[in-house]
Enzyme design. Structure first.
Site, PDB file in Angstrom:
ATOM      1  N   PHE A 206       0.536  -1.362   0.047  1.00 29.79           N
ATOM      2  CA  PHE A 206       0.179  -0.109   0.185  1.00 29.79           C
ATOM      3  C   PHE A 206       0.737   1.293  -0.322  1.00 29.79           C
ATOM      4  CE2 PHE A 206      -1.866   3.467   2.944  1.00 29.79           C
ATOM      5  CZ  PHE A 206      -2.853   3.670   1.798  1.00 29.79           C
ATOM      6  N   LEU A 229       3.923  -0.966   3.924  1.00 34.96           N
ATOM      7  CA  LEU A 229       3.282   0.336   3.582  1.00 34.96           C
ATOM      8  C   LEU A 229       4.439   1.456   3.565  1.00 34.96           C
ATOM      9  CD1 LEU A 229       1.521  -0.523   7.057  1.00 34.96           C
ATOM     10  CD2 LEU A 229       0.560  -0.820   4.721  1.00 34.96           C
ATOM     11  N   GLU A 230       4.002   2.270   2.371  1.00 37.84           N
ATOM     12  CA  GLU A 230       4.747   3.392   2.223  1.00 37.84           C
ATOM     13  C   GLU A 230       3.835   4.447   2.546  1.00 37.84           C
ATOM     14  OE1 GLU A 230       6.497   6.364  -1.593  1.00 37.84           O
ATOM     15  OE2 GLU A 230       6.188   4.021  -1.867  1.00 37.84           O
ATOM     16  N   LEU A 231       4.095   5.283   3.489  1.00 36.45           N
ATOM     17  CA  LEU A 231       3.019   6.159   4.078  1.00 36.45           C
ATOM     18  C   LEU A 231       3.573   7.785   3.924  1.00 36.45           C
ATOM     19  CD1 LEU A 231       2.067   3.957   7.207  1.00 36.45           C
ATOM     20  CD2 LEU A 231       1.114   3.956   4.861  1.00 36.45           C
TER      21      LEU A 231
END
Length: 458
Positions: A206, A229-231
């Protein structure tokens, strides 16, 4: 659930296209098809899988003008920046061409003695790539191209704000030889995203906000499958007093803050400047930002187009009001523009501090705060004062000085005399609220496989 998604042009606010949303039954059918197709795809020789991805890249380049126009119309990204993204993302394909065989082929560990040992890298299976709108080529290629080369099948859900681009990915992957039972573009909103979390998939990748990433991680935790997760980020830049060219530093910092309207996870979001050069830097910075051309993103000379999402205008207004109420000095902008579309004037504040939201909370727009510091130690303390951990940058003439600061940063990436940069040669990863796991580099290639150890006694 919505039956259709409306694609609005951020430059006008008007609906440009209406695209049907996948139904629950269609999604179930796609999952069954892809799970079966993945088994066959995994048996295709690695070089043949890679050749399909190389062919895909050539098709993308051959159609780059049309694809750039689609991206600009649905996200508001200036056309020159859309073209830059499309061409620049090709380095992911070159990275795979050069390195995939090295990192995905089996490894012979011991070849003598009573027991021989080797490692084989097997695909995860069917993975979900829930992607973002701000750089759909870059962040998408980071995941689905690497996953496909590794032998996985992919359910690709583009952001609702980059649906047209996602559909083009599917079109050209099929033309490049990727089987239709190996890749599927899933059109839908957050409700469709939630359905993906409930399906029997083998991994989730994501790119997006911390809030949504946390929801994904907690929802699928019981499955014990890989989650990456790349947030978001609140990425700091420190400008030390020994820089040789203040104007050059200001120009570089401004581009790092305002490229793609500041809608980048690794955009510079807060700047700390030595008190010895503070006034000179701020004046050069303001002069540079004031020179940016704002307008129709389809025009070649425009640097600042509309924001992609209308809702972000409210976020920016709130941060501006908060900064003004707490004593910051507004040097540029600070308001929406009187025009159609989702335009916000490039905004610069000076004399900021950490009581202000714009120095603590993600802005994700053309807004920057600049704060004066008296020493490297003060800069370090302020740079560390964040829940995020994506990138941090230092501008300094002294490498040792810069490295001493960067070593103290709890971030996945650090920059010396540059910023807002991603390379496929090194890992792209976040810490704390900026995510977990890595894409790109050797680690990003192996993120889509699982090792199997063989102990063999002839």
């Amino acid at each position: 659930m919505q039956n259709n998604i409306e694609i609005r042009n951020p430059a006008t606010g008007e609906v440009d296209a209406v695209i049907p949303v996948i139904t629950a039954s269609e999604l179930d059918t796609a999952v069954a098809l892809l799970k079966k197709g993945q088994l066959s795809w995994a048996k295709v020789p690695l070089q043949q899988r890679l050749d399909c991805i190389i062919a895909f890249g050539q098709l993308i380049l051959a159609n780059k003008q049309e694809l750039a126009e689609i991206l600009t119309k649905e996200t508001g990204k200036p056309i020159t920046q859309s073209l830059n993204e499309i061409v620049g993302a090709q380095n992911r394909i070159e990275h795979l061409r050069t390195n995939a065989s090295k990192w995905l082929s089996e490894e012979l560990i011991t070849t003598t003695g009573a027991t021989r040992e080797k490692i084989v890298y097997e695909p995860l299976g069917l993975i979900a790539n829930i992607s973002a709108w701000n750089f759909p080529y870059n962040v998408g290629f980071n995941v689905f191209l690497y996953a496909l080369v590794a032998g996985n099948a992919v359910l690709y859900k583009p952001s609702e704000f980059a649906t047209g681009t996602g559909i083009q990915f599917e079109k050209y992957l099929y033309q490049a030889g990727i089987p239709q039972d190996v890749f599927k573009c899933v059109v839908g909103d957050a409700e469709i995203g939630q359905q993906l979390l409930e399906l029997p998939l083998d991994g989730y990748f994501f790119t997006g906000s911390y809030k949504t990433g946390l929801h994904i991680a907690t929802t699928v935790a019981h499955k014990l499958v890989p989650v990456q997760l790349e947030l978001g980020g609140k990425d700091p830049l420190y400008v030390a007093d020994d820089i040789l060219d203040i104007k050059k530093a200001a120009i570089s910092a401004a581009e790092g803050a305002f490229y793609n309207n500041g809608q980048s996870c690794c955009a510079v979001e807060r700047i700390y400047v030595s008190d010895k050069i503070y006034d000179q830097f701020v004046e050069a910075f303001v002069e540079e930002v004031a020179s940016y051309t704002i307008g129709d993103p389809m025009k070649q000379d425009v640097f600042i187009g509309p924001l992609t999402r209308a809702a972000q205008l409210t976020v920016l207004d709130a941060q501006v009001k908060d900064a003004l109420a707490k004593g910051a000095t507004l040097r540029l902008g600070g308001h929406t523009l009187e025009d159609t579309g989702y335009y916000y004037a490039p905004t610069v504040f000076e004399y900021c501090n950490h009581d202000m939201e714009l120095m603590k909370e993600e802005s994700f727009g053309p807004l920057i705060g600049i704060q004066k510091v008296a020493s490297d130690d003060e800069a370090i303390h302020l740079m560390q004062d964040t829940t995020y951990g994506l990138t941090a940058a230092v501008f300094s003439a002294d490498q040792d000085r810069a490295m001493a600061i960067l070593e103290k940063m709890n971030t996945g990436t650090v920059y010396w005399n540059c910023c807002d940069r991603v390379s496929p040669n090194v890992p792209w990863s976040g810490r704390k609220n900026s995510g977990l796991g890595s894409t790109l580099s050797a680690q990003g290639i192996r993120a889509f496989v699982q090792p199997k150890a063989y102990h063999l006694r002839p």
